[in-house]
Every structure is written in C-alpha cells, then in structure tokens.
Write a protein that holds these residues in place. Structure first.
Motif, PDB file in Angstrom:
ATOM      1  N   LYS A 175       0.816  -1.221   0.000  1.00  0.00           N
ATOM      2  CA  LYS A 175       0.000   0.000   0.000  1.00  0.00           C
ATOM      3  C   LYS A 175       0.849   1.270   0.000  1.00  0.00           C
ATOM      4  N   GLY A 176       2.170   1.125   0.165  1.00  0.00           N
ATOM      5  CA  GLY A 176       3.035   2.292   0.108  1.00  0.00           C
ATOM      6  C   GLY A 176       3.414   2.880   1.449  1.00  0.00           C
ATOM      7  N   GLU A 204      -2.892  -5.030  -9.352  1.00  0.00           N
ATOM      8  CA  GLU A 204      -2.275  -3.919 -10.075  1.00  0.00           C
ATOM      9  C   GLU A 204      -1.880  -2.772  -9.144  1.00  0.00           C
ATOM     10  N   GLN A 205      -2.671  -2.559  -8.078  1.00  0.00           N
ATOM     11  CA  GLN A 205      -2.316  -1.500  -7.141  1.00  0.00           C
ATOM     12  C   GLN A 205      -0.985  -1.809  -6.463  1.00  0.00           C
ATOM     13  N   ALA A 206      -0.839  -3.039  -5.985  1.00  0.00           N
ATOM     14  CA  ALA A 206       0.412  -3.426  -5.333  1.00  0.00           C
ATOM     15  C   ALA A 206       1.567  -3.411  -6.326  1.00  0.00           C
ATOM     16  N   ARG A 207       1.315  -3.842  -7.556  1.00  0.00           N
ATOM     17  CA  ARG A 207       2.366  -3.834  -8.572  1.00  0.00           C
ATOM     18  C   ARG A 207       2.885  -2.414  -8.805  1.00  0.00           C
ATOM     19  N   LEU A 209       4.972  -1.394  -5.683  1.00  0.00           N
ATOM     20  CA  LEU A 209       6.220  -2.134  -5.501  1.00  0.00           C
ATOM     21  C   LEU A 209       7.206  -1.920  -6.643  1.00  0.00           C
ATOM     22  N   PHE A 210       6.685  -1.848  -7.866  1.00  0.00           N
ATOM     23  CA  PHE A 210       7.574  -1.860  -9.029  1.00  0.00           C
ATOM     24  C   PHE A 210       7.390  -0.657  -9.951  1.00  0.00           C
ATOM     25  N   GLY A 211       6.506   0.248  -9.587  1.00  0.00           N
ATOM     26  CA  GLY A 211       6.228   1.398 -10.441  1.00  0.00           C
ATOM     27  C   GLY A 211       7.132   2.586 -10.161  1.00  0.00           C
TER      28      GLY A 211
END
Length: 232
Positions: free
Chosen positions: A35-36, A215-218, A221-223
């Motif tokens: 979640k950041g 997609e939110q976690a992706r 984490l990786f965006g």
C-alpha cells in the motif's frame, strides 16, 4: 522494548527470527509495502532507503534511542548487543560475517530477481528467467558444497543462517528443488524445526499475500513511485 518496522518478507523475517532467538522483547509495527507505507515521511526518517525492516532500540548506544535500517546491519547490531550468535573470536567472527555478506550480496538479490521474473514480471522474459534461475541454482550449489562439510554456515548456528534461511523458503518459485541439494535440505529442515524460527515466521503471517499480485500493489512495488525524490 525494540520497535520492529516490518512486513512478512524474507528480509523482514530475518529480524523477527533473531529477536525470538535472542529472547528480546519487541513491538511489531506493520509497514504494508503493498500500500506504500514505506514511503511515509515518518518511516523514511528511520529507513531513508524506503525498505523494511528497520528498528528503533530505545536503549541504544549511550542508552539513547537508536534507529537502524538494512537487515544485515540490524542482525550484527542485535547480536553484538546481546553477545549471542556472532562469535567474538576473530576467525569465527569473520567466517560468520563472510556468509552473512554472501547472503546480502548474492542470495538475496539473485534469488529475489529469480522470484521476480518468474512470478511478478508483467510479461515473461525468457532471457531473465533463464539467467536468474540458473544463478539461483548456482548459489544453492555453493551452499550445498559448503554445508556438506559442516552443520551450519559458519560452523555453529549464527546470524548467517538466520539471514539465509528465509530466502530459501521460496525455492520452488526460484525454480529450484531442494532434493537436488541434500545438504541444503538437511540444513533447511533443521532450522525450520527451531521454535524461535517458527515464532519469528509467525509475525504478521496473516498479512502474507494470497494469490497473484494486484495492479495496485504492482504499481507501488515496481512502479515509478519508488523513484520519486531519488535524484534520478
């Protein structure tokens, strides 16, 4: 009581396992990396590289609160604080540190890449999958040959074993079969039976991701967010 900022990942489990092995009291503060939470200003004051785990020891050097990030540094700090699981005799000490650095510089990054490209990459990249799966197998082989000659990585059970074990728990996702590495398998099973290891792995176990990454976690984490403010 030590504050442990963590999430149920291999690096996070290193510290919770060690705290259990040492019998130290600690308070778990979840940092939901999906979640950041790792980008929140209060956490960045403790861990400027926006990674878990991190700790705050209220009774640090000089009896003052002391914050520390980087899992390997935390393991050394806690071992030295308690005079356990890191020998003081120089040759034994540096054997332990040597294998700890092997985990930090090789096992973690390379197995992490194998896991990423085999499970998390948005599209399969054959070259990356092949490269990192083979490198993971090579590292398992290094461990297997070494463990053929002694019970634990540095002779006696130490922070080197605690650092390495959590990374091997996902061996199947790294494209490996423990049966191909019998000495690693013996070591792996012995560590997994330790009560303190089981307690350390239970920390935030209910938060372990189930199923594919969304997609939110992706994106978190990786965006691009992880690069904001990096100066790059």
């Amino acid at each position: 009581m030590i504050d442990l900022y963590t999430w149920p990942t291999p690096n996070g489990f290193k510290v919770s396992i060690l705290l259990e092995e040492l019998g130290l009291s600690y308070n778990v503060i979840p940092i939901d990396i999906n979640k950041g939470d790792q980008f929140e200003p209060d956490f960045l004051k403790i861990s400027p590289n926006n990674k878990i785990p991190a700790i705050v020891d209220p009774e640090g050097p000089g009896e003052h609160p002391y914050a520390l990030f980087e899992s390997g540094a935390i393991l050394i700090y806690l071992a030295e604080k308690t005079s356990k699981l890191l020998p003081t005799e120089p040759s034994e000490r540096y054997q332990t540190i040597q294998w700890l650095m092997f985990q930090m510089g090789g096992v973690g990054p390379m197995l992490g890449q194998a896991h990423h490209f085999r499970s998390y990459a948005p599209e399969p990249i054959a070259y990356a999958i092949d490269r990192y799966t083979k490198e993971a197998g090579r590292l398992y082989g290094v461990l297997d040959r070494h463990l053929a000659e002694q019970e634990y990585l540095a002779g006696a059970y130490s922070i080197a074993d605690i650092a390495t074990y959590p990374w091997l728990r996902s061996y199947e996702r790294q494209g490996q079969n423990l049966a191909d590495f019998p000495h690693v398998q013996r070591w792996f099973n012995a560590i997994g039976e330790r009560p303190a290891v089981q307690k350390g792995l239970a920390v935030l176990a209910d938060r372990v991701r189930q199923g594919p990454i969304d997609e939110q976690a992706r994106a978190v984490l990786f965006g691009d967010k992880q690069y904001q403010g990096s100066g790059s």
